[in-house]
Design a protein around this motif. Structure first.
Motif, PDB file in Angstrom:
ATOM      1  N   VAL A   1      29.709  38.281 106.017  1.00  0.00           N
ATOM      2  CA  VAL A   1      28.991  37.182 106.645  1.00  0.00           C
ATOM      3  C   VAL A   1      29.979  36.223 107.304  1.00  0.00           C
ATOM      4  O   VAL A   1      30.990  35.841 106.712  1.00  0.00           O
ATOM      5  N   LYS A   2      29.710  35.834 108.534  1.00  0.00           N
ATOM      6  CA  LYS A   2      30.576  34.881 109.226  1.00  0.00           C
ATOM      7  C   LYS A   2      30.459  33.516 108.546  1.00  0.00           C
ATOM      8  O   LYS A   2      29.339  33.043 108.311  1.00  0.00           O
ATOM      9  N   PRO A   3      31.572  32.864 108.250  1.00  0.00           N
ATOM     10  CA  PRO A   3      31.508  31.578 107.538  1.00  0.00           C
ATOM     11  C   PRO A   3      30.611  30.544 108.205  1.00  0.00           C
ATOM     12  O   PRO A   3      29.883  29.819 107.522  1.00  0.00           O
ATOM     13  N   TRP A   4      30.642  30.461 109.547  1.00  0.00           N
ATOM     14  CA  TRP A   4      29.829  29.456 110.228  1.00  0.00           C
ATOM     15  C   TRP A   4      28.337  29.804 110.210  1.00  0.00           C
ATOM     16  O   TRP A   4      27.510  28.999 110.606  1.00  0.00           O
ATOM     17  N   LYS A   5      27.994  31.006 109.746  1.00  0.00           N
ATOM     18  CA  LYS A   5      26.588  31.384 109.609  1.00  0.00           C
ATOM     19  C   LYS A   5      26.183  31.488 108.134  1.00  0.00           C
ATOM     20  O   LYS A   5      25.046  31.845 107.835  1.00  0.00           O
ATOM     21  N   SER A   6      27.112  31.174 107.240  1.00  0.00           N
ATOM     22  CA  SER A   6      26.873  31.433 105.813  1.00  0.00           C
ATOM     23  C   SER A   6      25.836  30.499 105.199  1.00  0.00           C
ATOM     24  O   SER A   6      25.194  30.858 104.210  1.00  0.00           O
ATOM     25  N   GLU A   7      25.659  29.294 105.759  1.00  0.00           N
ATOM     26  CA  GLU A   7      24.684  28.372 105.174  1.00  0.00           C
ATOM     27  C   GLU A   7      23.260  28.915 105.265  1.00  0.00           C
ATOM     28  O   GLU A   7      22.427  28.624 104.413  1.00  0.00           O
ATOM     29  N   GLY A   8      22.991  29.689 106.295  1.00  0.00           N
ATOM     30  CA  GLY A   8      21.646  30.255 106.440  1.00  0.00           C
ATOM     31  C   GLY A   8      21.504  31.636 105.835  1.00  0.00           C
ATOM     32  O   GLY A   8      20.419  32.223 105.885  1.00  0.00           O
ATOM     33  N   TRP A   9      22.593  32.161 105.240  1.00  0.00           N
ATOM     34  CA  TRP A   9      22.553  33.505 104.665  1.00  0.00           C
ATOM     35  C   TRP A   9      21.787  33.527 103.357  1.00  0.00           C
ATOM     36  O   TRP A   9      21.891  32.601 102.544  1.00  0.00           O
ATOM     37  N   ARG A  10      20.985  34.576 103.154  1.00  0.00           N
ATOM     38  CA  ARG A  10      20.263  34.738 101.902  1.00  0.00           C
ATOM     39  C   ARG A  10      20.664  36.061 101.278  1.00  0.00           C
ATOM     40  O   ARG A  10      20.696  37.098 101.949  1.00  0.00           O
ATOM     41  N   PRO A  11      20.977  36.047  99.983  1.00  0.00           N
ATOM     42  CA  PRO A  11      21.438  37.278  99.313  1.00  0.00           C
ATOM     43  C   PRO A  11      20.324  38.294  99.170  1.00  0.00           C
ATOM     44  O   PRO A  11      19.138  37.957  99.149  1.00  0.00           O
TER      45      PRO A  11
END
Length: 533
Positions: free
Chosen positions: A488-498
Motif C-alpha cells: 500500500v502506498k503510504p499516502w493512500k494508507s489512511e483510506g486502506w482497509r485490511p
C-alpha cells in the motif's frame, strides 16, 4: 474462531506498585538528560572543569569540553541499550533492572565525588549512561511483559510522560541551586540522582519477575502466581490460564525455526527491511529535530541571546512547556493518527527553526557582549528566539516526541520485534551522542544558523514521512503486517482497509487480492506469528 476477550482487570496493590516503579524508570531517564545543561554555566562548575582564557584571565568552559562532558552520557546509553539484551535474558528482567540501577548509581557517585578532574566526571557520565541506556530498553520491555492488559497502555503513556517530567524537575532543581556558592550548586542536582537510583533499586523488593521470562525458563508455576497476583485474581481463574496460554504461544512463535538473527530484520520476508529502516529513520529524524539542542545547551544558548531573564528560568519554562505539550499528544496520536502528527510537527517545527535561526543571525550581538552594550534590537532578537524555542519544544512534545516511539512499537512481527526495536533505539542513542558532541562546536562557529540545519532535517522529515511512512492508527499488528505485504502506498494508507476479518486474530478465508488456498494459509500463519502477547 476468535478467542474470548479478556475480562476487565481489577485494580490492585501489585499493579499500582508496578505502575509507580515503571514510571519512575522514565523519570530517572529524563532527569539525567536534563540536569547537565544547567551545570554547564554554573560558575563553580566552570572553574573546576574549564580552561583558562589568557585574553581575559578567566576560566571558561569551551565548546570542546562542553561536548565531551555532555556527549559521554549518550555514548554510554548506546552501549547500555545493546548490553541489556544479554543481562535481561541471563539475570531476568527484574535482576537486570537491579544490575543496571546499581551501575547508574555508581556512575552518579563518581560524578558527584569528583574534585577538578574532567576525566573523572566524563567517566562517571559514561558509566551512568550505561545504566540509563539499559533501563530505557528494559523498563518498557518489563512493562510490556508484566503489566495487566487493562493498564498496559496507561503504563506506556505514564513512562513517556515521566521522561518529560524528569527533565522538567531537573530544570527546577538547577534553578534552585545555581545561586549557591561553591560546588554545592552543581553537586546537589547531580548527586540527587543517587537517590533516584536507590529508589529504583528498592523496587527489587516489590517487583515480580516477568512471567514471560519465567515461562521461557520452564518455571510455569511461578509464572502463574505472578499473573494471578498482577491481575488480582486466584491462580485457578480462567484469566490466568488464558494469559499463560498467550505467553506460551508467543514464545513458541518467536522461537520457531531457531532464534531470529539481526540480519533477519533486513530480510525481504514480510517486507521487514522496509519496516526496520522506517523505524530507524524516524528515530534519526527525531534526534535532529532541534529540541535536544535546547535541552542540552539551552542555558548556554539563551545566555548569549542577551535576554534579561535568567537562562535557568527560560530552561524551566521550556521544561514546563514540554510537559504541557505531551498531554494533548495522548489524544492526537489516536485521533489524527501517526502520519498527520508527524507531518504537522515537521511543518510547525521547521517554521520555528527557520525564524529563530535567521532572527538570531541578523540581530544577536557577539557572544559575551556585556549587558550594558546590548541594543534594543539585540534584546528583541533574543526574545524572538526564546519565543520560537518555546513553540518549537511545544510542537515537538505533541508530535515528533512520542510518535516515533509509538510507531516503532507497532510495526514489527513478534519474531523480530525485540531486535528491530533495539535497532531503532540504538539509532536514537547514536544520533543523540553525535548531536551532543558536535552541536556546541558547530554553534560556536556559526551561532544561531545551526537552527537552519534542523530546519533542513525537518524538511527531509516531512518528505520522508509523506512518501515512506504508512498510517498504522487503529490497525492490529496483523493488519499492519498485511498492509506492508500488500504494498500500500503510504499516502493512500489512511483510506486502506485490511482484508482481515473484524475478529481479533481472525483471517479472511478468501483474500480479495488472490483467492488461492495457498495465500489464505500464508496469511493465517503470518497473522498467528504476529500475535500480541
Amino acid at each position: 474462531m476468535a478467542p474470548v476477550p479478556l475480562k476487565a482487570v481489577p485494580t490492585n496493590r501489585n499493579a499500582i506498585v508496578l505502575a509507580v516503579f515503571v514510571a519512575f524508570g522514565g523519570f530517572l531517564f529524563g532527569y539525567d538528560i536534563g540536569v547537565i545543561s544547567g551545570c554547564l554555566i554554573m560558575p563553580d562548575f566552570i572553574d573546576r572543569f574549564g580552561t583558562l582564557d589568557h585574553a581575559t584571565g578567566k576560566m571558561v568552559l569551551d565548546s570542546s569540553r562542553q561536548s565531551i562532558i555532555t556527549s559521554l552520557l549518550s555514548a554510554g546509553t548506546f552501549v547500555g541499550a545493546l548490553a541489556q539484551a544479554f543481562t535481561s535474558d541471563r539475570f531476568g528482567r527484574r535482576g537486570s533492572i537491579l544490575f543496571w540501577s546499581a551501575i547508574f548509581t555508581v556512575g552518579t557517585a563518581i560524578q558527584t565525588g569528583t574534585a577538578r578532574s574532567i576525566v573523572q566526571i566524563t567517566i562517571g557520565r559514561f558509566i551512568a549512561g550505561l545504566g540509563v541506556g539499559a533501563m530505557s530498553a528494559i523498563v518498557p520491555l518489563y512493562n510490556g511483559e508484566t503489566a495487566p492488559k487493562a493498564i498496559r497502555g496507561f503504563l506506556l503513556v505514564m513512562y513517556q510522560l515521566q521522561i518529560i517530567i524528569g527533565i522538567f524537575i531537573s530544570y527546577i532543581i538547577d534553578l534552585g541551586t545555581h545561586t549557591i556558592n561553591g560546588s554545592a550548586s552543581w553537586r546537589i542536582p547531580v548527586g540527587l540522582q543517587m537517590l533516584w537510583g536507590l529508589i529504583l533499586l528498592s523496587g527489587i523488593f516489590f517487583l515480580p519477575e516477568s512471567p514471560r521470562h519465567l515461562l521461557g525458563n520452564g518455571r510455569e508455576a511461578e509464572a502463574r502466581r505472578v499473573v494471578a497476583a498482577l491481575n488480582g485474581v486466584p491462580e485457578d481463574d480462567p484469566l490466568v490460564a488464558e494469559v499463560v496460554d498467550e505467553l506460551e504461544y508467543g514464545i513458541r512463535a518467536e522461537n520457531e525455526g531457531g532464534k531470529a538473527t539481526w540480519m533477519e530484520c533486513f530480510s525481504t520476508r514480510n517486507v521487514l527491511w522496509k519496516r526496520t529502516m522506517n523505524g530507524m529513520m524516524l528515530q534519526f529524524i527525531q534526534q535532529l529535530n532541534g529540541q535536544n539542542f535546547y535541552y542540552y545547551y539551552g542555558d548556554t544558548f539563551f545566555k548569549s541571546a542577551g535576554t534579561t531573564l535568567s537562562p535557568y528560568v527560560i530552561q524551566t519554562i521550556l521544561g514546563a512547556v514540554s510537559v504541557v505539550g505531551t498531554v494533548p499528544a495522548l489524544y492526537l496520536i489516536d485521533t489524527w493518527g501517526r502520519r498527520k502528527s508527524l507531518l504537522t510537527g515537521s511543518i510547525l517545527e521547521a517554521i520555528c527553526s527557520l525564524i529563530a535561526g535567521l532572527v538570531g543571525h541578523f540581530t544577536l550581538a557577539a557572544p559575551d557582549t556585556p549587558q550594558s552594550q546590548l541594543t534594543s534590537r539585540n534584546k528583541k532578537g533574543g526574545d524572538t528566539i526564546i519565543a520560537f524555542a518555546v513553540l518549537h519544544v511545544f510542537s515537538f512534545s505533541m508530535f515528533w516526541g512520542p510518535t516515533p516511539w509509538v510507531y516503532l512499537g507497532e510495526s514489527f512481527p513478534l519474531r523480530v520485534r525485540p531486535k528491530a526495536i533495539a535497532l531503532g533505539s540504538a539509532t536514537n542513542w547514536i544520533w543523540n551522542f553525535l548531536l551532543s558532541f558536535f552541536a556546541p562546536r558547530i554553534a560556536n562557529d556559526i551561532g544561531p544558523l545551526i537552527l537552519l540545519i534542523f530546519f533542513g532535517m525537518l524538511v527531509v522529515g516531512f518528505v520522508y514521512v509523506y512518501f515512506f511512512i504508512p498510517e498504522t492508527k487503529g490497525l492490529t499488528l496483523e493488519e499492519v503486517d498485511e498492509m506492508y505485504r500488500a504494498g500500500v502506498k503510504p499516502w493512500k494508507s489512511e483510506g486502506w482497509r485490511p482484508h482481515l476479518m473484524e475478529g481479533h486474530h481472525h483471517v479472511s478465508e478468501k483474500p480479495e487480492r488472490d483467492g488461492s488456498e495457498k495465500q489464505a494459509t500464508e496469511m493465517a500463519e503470518n497473522a498467528s506469528a504476529d500475535r500480541v502477547v
